[in-house]
Structures are given as C-alpha cells and as structure tokens.
Design an enzyme around this catalytic site. Structure first.
Site, PDB file in Angstrom:
ATOM      1  N   CYS A 188     -34.537  21.099  -2.267  1.00  0.00           N
ATOM      2  CA  CYS A 188     -35.950  20.787  -2.142  1.00  0.00           C
ATOM      3  C   CYS A 188     -36.718  21.660  -3.124  1.00  0.00           C
ATOM      4  O   CYS A 188     -36.163  22.571  -3.717  1.00  0.00           O
ATOM      5  CB  CYS A 188     -36.439  21.110  -0.746  1.00  0.00           C
ATOM      6  SG  CYS A 188     -35.412  20.399   0.549  1.00  0.00           S
ATOM      7  N   ARG A 242     -36.322  18.047  -7.884  1.00  0.00           N
ATOM      8  CA  ARG A 242     -35.460  18.739  -6.917  1.00  0.00           C
ATOM      9  C   ARG A 242     -35.284  17.943  -5.626  1.00  0.00           C
ATOM     10  O   ARG A 242     -34.497  18.321  -4.759  1.00  0.00           O
ATOM     11  CB  ARG A 242     -36.057  20.106  -6.569  1.00  0.00           C
ATOM     12  CG  ARG A 242     -36.226  21.023  -7.748  1.00  0.00           C
ATOM     13  CD  ARG A 242     -36.826  22.325  -7.306  1.00  0.00           C
ATOM     14  NE  ARG A 242     -35.964  22.997  -6.368  1.00  0.00           N
ATOM     15  CZ  ARG A 242     -34.937  23.767  -6.694  1.00  0.00           C
ATOM     16  NH1 ARG A 242     -34.661  23.968  -7.961  1.00  0.00           N
ATOM     17  NH2 ARG A 242     -34.203  24.342  -5.776  1.00  0.00           N
ATOM     18  N   TRP A 255     -35.452  16.802  -0.187  1.00  0.00           N
ATOM     19  CA  TRP A 255     -34.278  15.959  -0.433  1.00  0.00           C
ATOM     20  C   TRP A 255     -33.400  16.164   0.793  1.00  0.00           C
ATOM     21  O   TRP A 255     -32.857  17.238   1.007  1.00  0.00           O
ATOM     22  CB  TRP A 255     -33.573  16.411  -1.702  1.00  0.00           C
ATOM     23  CG  TRP A 255     -32.446  15.546  -2.143  1.00  0.00           C
ATOM     24  CD1 TRP A 255     -32.531  14.272  -2.612  1.00  0.00           C
ATOM     25  CD2 TRP A 255     -31.062  15.896  -2.193  1.00  0.00           C
ATOM     26  NE1 TRP A 255     -31.280  13.819  -2.939  1.00  0.00           N
ATOM     27  CE2 TRP A 255     -30.363  14.784  -2.696  1.00  0.00           C
ATOM     28  CE3 TRP A 255     -30.338  17.047  -1.858  1.00  0.00           C
ATOM     29  CZ2 TRP A 255     -28.990  14.784  -2.868  1.00  0.00           C
ATOM     30  CZ3 TRP A 255     -28.973  17.041  -2.032  1.00  0.00           C
ATOM     31  CH2 TRP A 255     -28.307  15.915  -2.540  1.00  0.00           C
ATOM     32  N   ASN A 308     -36.143  25.837   1.351  1.00  0.00           N
ATOM     33  CA  ASN A 308     -35.196  25.158   0.464  1.00  0.00           C
ATOM     34  C   ASN A 308     -33.842  25.815   0.683  1.00  0.00           C
ATOM     35  O   ASN A 308     -33.730  27.029   0.576  1.00  0.00           O
ATOM     36  CB  ASN A 308     -35.661  25.328  -0.992  1.00  0.00           C
ATOM     37  CG  ASN A 308     -34.594  24.971  -2.007  1.00  0.00           C
ATOM     38  OD1 ASN A 308     -34.524  25.558  -3.068  1.00  0.00           O
ATOM     39  ND2 ASN A 308     -33.752  24.021  -1.704  1.00  0.00           N
ATOM     40  N   GLY A 309     -32.845  25.016   1.015  1.00  0.00           N
ATOM     41  CA  GLY A 309     -31.515  25.574   1.258  1.00  0.00           C
ATOM     42  C   GLY A 309     -30.921  24.964   2.512  1.00  0.00           C
ATOM     43  O   GLY A 309     -31.364  23.898   2.956  1.00  0.00           O
ATOM     44  N   GLU A 357     -19.304  11.671 -21.053  1.00  0.00           N
ATOM     45  CA  GLU A 357     -20.719  11.986 -20.865  1.00  0.00           C
ATOM     46  C   GLU A 357     -21.575  10.715 -20.973  1.00  0.00           C
ATOM     47  O   GLU A 357     -22.508  10.509 -20.196  1.00  0.00           O
ATOM     48  CB  GLU A 357     -21.160  13.054 -21.882  1.00  0.00           C
ATOM     49  CG  GLU A 357     -22.630  13.389 -21.899  1.00  0.00           C
ATOM     50  CD  GLU A 357     -23.197  13.906 -20.571  1.00  0.00           C
ATOM     51  OE1 GLU A 357     -22.433  14.186 -19.630  1.00  0.00           O
ATOM     52  OE2 GLU A 357     -24.424  13.988 -20.474  1.00  0.00           O
ATOM     53  N   LYS A 369     -23.979   9.276 -18.019  1.00  0.00           N
ATOM     54  CA  LYS A 369     -25.410   8.997 -18.218  1.00  0.00           C
ATOM     55  C   LYS A 369     -25.745   7.592 -17.751  1.00  0.00           C
ATOM     56  O   LYS A 369     -26.737   7.363 -17.068  1.00  0.00           O
ATOM     57  CB  LYS A 369     -25.818   9.110 -19.687  1.00  0.00           C
ATOM     58  CG  LYS A 369     -26.133  10.418 -20.337  1.00  0.00           C
ATOM     59  CD  LYS A 369     -27.140  11.292 -19.709  1.00  0.00           C
ATOM     60  CE  LYS A 369     -26.579  12.041 -18.539  1.00  0.00           C
ATOM     61  NZ  LYS A 369     -26.377  13.437 -18.611  1.00  0.00           N
ATOM     62  N   GLU A 387     -25.619   7.344 -13.932  1.00  0.00           N
ATOM     63  CA  GLU A 387     -26.682   8.098 -13.275  1.00  0.00           C
ATOM     64  C   GLU A 387     -28.000   7.346 -13.253  1.00  0.00           C
ATOM     65  O   GLU A 387     -28.678   7.324 -12.239  1.00  0.00           O
ATOM     66  CB  GLU A 387     -26.920   9.435 -14.014  1.00  0.00           C
ATOM     67  CG  GLU A 387     -25.896  10.494 -13.751  1.00  0.00           C
ATOM     68  CD  GLU A 387     -26.220  11.787 -14.490  1.00  0.00           C
ATOM     69  OE1 GLU A 387     -26.141  12.848 -13.883  1.00  0.00           O
ATOM     70  OE2 GLU A 387     -26.536  11.744 -15.702  1.00  0.00           O
ATOM     71  N   HIS A 413      -2.200   1.861 -20.436  1.00  0.00           N
ATOM     72  CA  HIS A 413      -1.463   2.247 -19.231  1.00  0.00           C
ATOM     73  C   HIS A 413      -2.184   1.808 -17.958  1.00  0.00           C
ATOM     74  O   HIS A 413      -2.015   2.431 -16.915  1.00  0.00           O
ATOM     75  CB  HIS A 413      -1.237   3.765 -19.230  1.00  0.00           C
ATOM     76  CG  HIS A 413      -0.416   4.222 -20.391  1.00  0.00           C
ATOM     77  ND1 HIS A 413       0.903   3.845 -20.559  1.00  0.00           N
ATOM     78  CD2 HIS A 413      -0.727   4.978 -21.476  1.00  0.00           C
ATOM     79  CE1 HIS A 413       1.370   4.378 -21.689  1.00  0.00           C
ATOM     80  NE2 HIS A 413       0.396   5.055 -22.257  1.00  0.00           N
ATOM     81  N   LYS A 456     -31.701  17.178  -9.539  1.00  0.00           N
ATOM     82  CA  LYS A 456     -31.389  17.902 -10.772  1.00  0.00           C
ATOM     83  C   LYS A 456     -30.560  19.142 -10.490  1.00  0.00           C
ATOM     84  O   LYS A 456     -29.679  19.504 -11.255  1.00  0.00           O
ATOM     85  CB  LYS A 456     -32.679  18.297 -11.478  1.00  0.00           C
ATOM     86  CG  LYS A 456     -32.399  19.013 -12.778  1.00  0.00           C
ATOM     87  CD  LYS A 456     -33.313  18.579 -13.852  1.00  0.00           C
ATOM     88  CE  LYS A 456     -32.862  19.055 -15.205  1.00  0.00           C
ATOM     89  NZ  LYS A 456     -31.774  18.257 -15.764  1.00  0.00           N
TER      90      LYS A 456
END
Ligand code: G6P
Length: 612
Positions: free
Chosen positions: A2, A27, A74, A100-101, A487, A491, A494, A510, A607
């Site tokens: 959060c 966040r 969140w 937050n946590g 990567e 992207k 996401e 294979h 993030k």
C-alpha cells in the site's frame, strides 16, 4: 502492499494527502482513505476504488484540518471494501491508523483484544493496531509521553512488516510514525512536515528528507520532529537532500508514465554512466572498497532479483562471466531464499531491486549475509531498505520510475552491471585493455543509439496496431537475445494481458514448435553476430508453419521472408540488450493502448512487492 501519506502543517491537509496518494497509486489502488482531526474529532473518509473516487467525495471539501493521514490500498487481508479500507479507528474512535505491510500475528492479537472486549469491523490485519494502542493507552501507561508509549507498546506486539502512521484526537498537533521492513520517508520544512511511502509523493513540497530506520519512531509536529530509537531514547537524525526534480516525477506531456519512462532512457542511461568512467581511465565506484585480494578470492557470484530486475541480472551474468571469468548464477529471489544455496565467504552476491523494497530480494540478501558472503545492492531508490542491508550499494540513478511495468530501471540496471563487470575485471587485473576500452566507448554511445531506436517508434506502433487482438505470442532469441525475449514477453503479459512465452530459439524444436500454427505471432531478436544465422534457421521453421514474424535485428538479413523487420544500431553484444529491448517495450505499450488498458497500473500488479 500500500501507499501511505501524512501531513502536519498550517495549510489544508486534504489536497496534500490526495496528491500524495495519487502519486503512490502504483503501490496499490483498490481502496483509498484519509483521516484528519477536525474540531478535536477524527473524521474519516474512505472507500474501495481509486484515489479519484475519494477525491470526488463531496464531504472532502468540508475538511479544513491541517493534520491528517492517508492510504491507498492493495488488498492482502480482506477484499477491497469500505470496511477494509484504511484508516482504521480503535473502538473508542480516539486513534486512527494507516499501515503498509503485513501483521503476521494478527489472529492472536485479535483474539487477545476480543477477550478484552474489543470488537472488529474489518477483516484486515491492521485493525488490531489502533485497538492495541487504545488498550495500552488505558492500561497502565504512565502519563509522560503517554501517546508515544502506547504506540510503542502496541508495536512491540507486532510481528511482520509495517510502516505505520497514527493520529489521535487527544493529541491534535502530531503524527506518530514507525517502520519495520516497509518504506517510510519524512519530508521536512521549517513550518510543515510530510510523510510518505516514497520520495516522489512529497517532492513537490521539499527536497529535505529524513529516512526512517527500522524500529525507529518519529513524533512529527508542524515545526519540529522528535526521533526515538526502539527503547524510546531520543536520537538525532541528519537530513538528506534529494536532488530529484519534482517535474521528473510527473508526466511531462506524455500520455502515460510508461511511455515517458521509455523515452527517458537515453537520459537515464547518461545518469547511470555519470562519472563512473572516462575513456582511458579505470572505472570507479566511490562507495566500494573491495581489495584485490578479496576480489581474487571470489569463486562464485550470485545475482538475485525478481521480475524485470532478474532479467537485467541475466545480462549482467553474461558480462561478468565474459569479462571476469567468474562463474555467475542468476536466481529468482523467492527461490534462492528457500533452496539452501551454497554460499560462503568466497561468494559475492549482487541483489538488484529498482525499488529496493522487494521483500523476497531483501530476505535473499539477509540469507547470504548470514552465511558470510559480501553483498552488493543495485537499486534506484536512495536509502531504500535493501541499500541499508547490503554491505555495498551502487545506484542506477535512473530517476523515479512510476509505471508499474519497469522500463528505464531495467536498462539502467544493465548498464550499471556491465560497468561493474568492467570495474571487477580491471581491479582483478584480468582486463584486456583493448576489449574494455572499446566496450566503454560503446557504453558512452548508448544514449545516442537509443535515440535512433526511439525514432523508429512509428514502425513498431504499426505492427502493434495490426496484431493487438491476438491471444498468444512467442518471443525467440539465443544468448542475451533470449534474455531480452524473456523481458519482452514479460512486458507484454504485464500490461496487455496477452499470453506470451519466451523460448531459447534452439529449444523450439523440443516442444514449443507444436504450438506454432497459421497466423501465430513470433517475435525474433537477432543481434549477436555469432548466433544470428542459427536463430534465423529457427525462425524459418516458424515461418514455414504460417507464423507472422517481427524481427528486431542489428544485422543485414539476407532472408526477407519475415513480415516486419526493425533495424537497430550495431553495438557490442554485451550491451546490445539495451537497444533491442526498447522496441519490445514500445510493442507491449502500443498493444495495451490499442486494447484500451491502463498501462501504468495493470490489473493485479503492484510496482513494489513488499510482501512474500
Ligand atoms: C514487481 C514489479 C516488477 C518488478 C519486480 C521487482 O513485480 O511489478 O516490475 O520488476 O517487482 O521489483 P524491484 O523493485 O525489486 O526491482
């Protein structure tokens, strides 16, 4: 995970709180709320939904208080709902808390409080905190510093991670904060003070910050702040001046932060290079003093990280092995921490984290430290938790990255790792001067070459326009091109929610080739001159099975069977991922835009993942 914000000063608190929350939405963004002290009472406004919903609540205009705390959530414990949104009050409505946590032992604390007659309105772990504060406040705490002592007693009962802000209607002049394993910074001026989970949220108001340590308390008034250690002995603390420009954390005319950050890469890379080397001189890292004897004793390097940072690590491994001849393994932090890796004092461990707050990466670092390894953090956030745990830190200096999907942090991480590899080889006495000098020249050329890659944006957009309705895509490459494929695929997943996979091109036969049929899109990355011909053969196999192909290359391809070719400048293969990833970042971006998605805040993602 959060975001939290706080304010105490003379002006109206709500606009400061709301603006702070808006910049912390990366966040978390499923609920938002604020609490202020209005006429000696706590006023709370909160609900599920984004900060914009909170901002539009009619009651918000009537809040004139100049002290308050705020939260963007969140969900971890309890679904997004008004009841589960922060701030939470104790039963007597005297204390308001944002957190937050994660409080790991909240079940037992809840049972304890229930046995003492407290009741709960939410399913959150956080709601135990204001009630514990009330419990201690009314049970045997002496009068001196009663509020702070009650907060400290409550915090002593918590297991887990937290950044907490508390206000009380009984003490309308102060905010109390404390943190452990979750970020919290305090921005300060002579007549007002600001609190936030990260620096950009309060950069518009000040550049002077206090970075709170784990278990440290701050009692924040409008014109002064008192700091205390874990035994409540007062302590002094130095201000850190943060050079970031506030406008650097805004969109600067771009439609989204992600696009802005993609375009910032020539500049962020210039910042990363900084003054770490000049042609003809050795690379230097001011904050690192590793002796030649120690460097020569290293027999293995681990690079550990999550997500995009881990992908940067794969490119770093290649550079370290090629330049330094030290075996290097790359690990996903959440795997590393539980697989009992072989570590001793000859192991050197590098941890990459843009935010510096990723819980798995921090835990993996602590593990290596406990086994006697030396640790190096590569981070973008000054004073972040990982930088305080590591023996050494090198900063990417890419500037604030706001979009959830990481772009400029990735390229800066690679640049920094390659420079670090040069530094290692030079200090080991293993460098071949011609090789390192030519690599350095190529690194210095990166920003200009990147500008020319960005000039091809329209071409990538055209291809994205044609294929954005598809459901599956495949990315292929060999060596570092494969790492870039990983990567590119991440992207795309996401931000566009399209299923995609990256494969080492030689592995196609294979199994994965069974998935290739008429019309499937395959993206090939072909930049390593030694491997291009081999990758072309693999791509030929998909073309002949009807695949549509997009090729990113710096080679002249004799074969023109491919549908789209994006040409990028040639450069040393150790740094070519920095150029080849950019078309893939843009590709994912334009596909997501075509689908009408919120590229900066993709669903289900955050993030900075400060929980396990
Ligand atoms: C999250 C983000 C990714 C990021 C990863 C690691 O999953 O959504 O974009 O790469 O965390 O973050 P870090 O801050 O440790 O680099």
């Amino acid at each position: 995970m959060c975001g939290i914000v706080g304010y105490v000063g003379s002006k109206k608190a709500t606009p400061v709180l709301i603006n702070g929350l808006l910049s912390l939405e990366y966040r978390g963004y499923d609920s938002a709320g604020i609490a202020v002290i209005e006429n000696n009472e706590l006023s709370v406004l909160k609900d599920k939904g984004r900060v914009a919903n909170l901002k539009q609540m009619p009651e918000i205009e009537n809040l004139n208080s100049s002290i308050g705390i705020a939260h963007t959530r969140w969900a971890t414990h309890g679904k997004p709902s008004r009841e589960n949104s922060h701030p939470h009050l104790d039963n007597s409505k005297q204390f308001a808390v944002v957190h937050n946590g994660i409080i790991e032992n909240y079940h037992e604390l809840r049972e304890f409080l229930t046995s003492k007659g407290y009741s709960f309105l939410s399913q959150t772990d956080t709601e135990v905190i204001p009630n514990l504060i009330h419990y201690y406040y009314t049970n045997g705490i002496s009068d001196e510093d009663k509020f702070l002592r009650a907060v400290k007693s409550a915090v002593d009962d918590l297991k887990g991670s937290y950044a907490i802000e508390v206000i009380s209607k009984l003490y309308p002049d102060r905010v109390i904060v404390v943190r452990k394993d979750s970020p919290l910074v305090i921005g300060t001026t002579k007549e007002e003070n600001f609190i936030a989970s990260d620096i950009p949220a309060i950069l518009p108001y000040t550049k002077d910050f206090y970075l709170l340590d784990d278990y440290e308390y701050a009692v924040i008034y409008k014109d002064h702040i008192k700091f205390f250690d874990n035994t409540l002995s007062s302590r002094s603390k130095a201000i850190k001046n943060i050079e970031w420009d506030a406008t650097a954390a805004e969109k600067n005319g771009f439609e989204d932060y992600m696009l802005k950050e993609i375009y910032e890469q020539p500049n962020s890379i210039r910042e990363t290079i900084g003054s770490r080397f000049k042609l003809g001189e050795k690379c230097s890292f001011d904050d690192i003093n590793l002796s030649k004897e120690y460097l020569q004793s290293i027999n293995k390097i681990y690079i550990v990280a999550c997500g995009t940072a881990m992908h940067a690590g794969l490119i770093g491994k290649n550079a370290i092995e090629k330049l330094c001849h030290i075996p290097t393994e790359v690990d996903i932090a959440s795997e590393f921490r539980y697989r009992n890796p072989i570590i001793d004092d000859k192991t050197f461990c590098i941890y990459i984290s843009q935010s510096g707050e990723t819980a798995d990466t921090i835990a993996a670092l602590k593990l290596a430290k406990s086994k006697g390894a030396k640790t190096l953090a590569v981070s973008n956030v000054i004073g972040s938790s990982i930088t305080r745990e590591a023996d050494y830190t090198i900063y990417t200096h890419a500037g604030p990255e706001i979009a959830v999907a990481s772009t400029k942090a990735y390229t800066s991480q690679i640049v920094l790792l390659v420079i670090f590899a040069i530094y290692l080889t030079e200090n080991l006495g293993r460098s071949d001067v011609a090789t390192t000098e030519s690599l350095k020249a190529d690194i210095l050329d990166l920003p200009t070459k990147l500008e020319s890659v960005l000039a091809e944006t329209e071409q990538i957009q055209k291809f994205a326009d044609k294929i954005y309705t598809e459901h599956d895509m495949y990315f292929l490459g060999r060596g570092c091109d494969y790492n870039v494929a990983m990567e590119g695929s991440l992207k795309l997943k996401e931000i566009s929610y399209i299923h995609s996979e990256a494969y080492a091109a030689g592995e196609l036969k294979h199994g994965p080739i069974a998935l290739i049929e008429n019309g499937v899109t395959v993206i090939g990355i072909l930049t390593n001159p030694d491997l291009v011909e081999k990758s072309i053969s693999n791509l030929q196999e998909v073309v002949s099975r009807g695949a549509k192909t997009l090729i990113i290359t710096n080679q002249k391809l004799s074969n023109s069977n491919f549908n789209y070719i994006i040409n990028i400048p040639e450069i040393n293969p150790l740094v070519s991922p920095i150029l080849s990833v950019v078309p893939l970042q843009l590709f994912a971006y334009y596909i997501a835009k075509n689908k009408g998605l919120d590229v900066d805040k993709p669903r289900n993602l955050a993030k900075s993942v400060t929980v396990e």
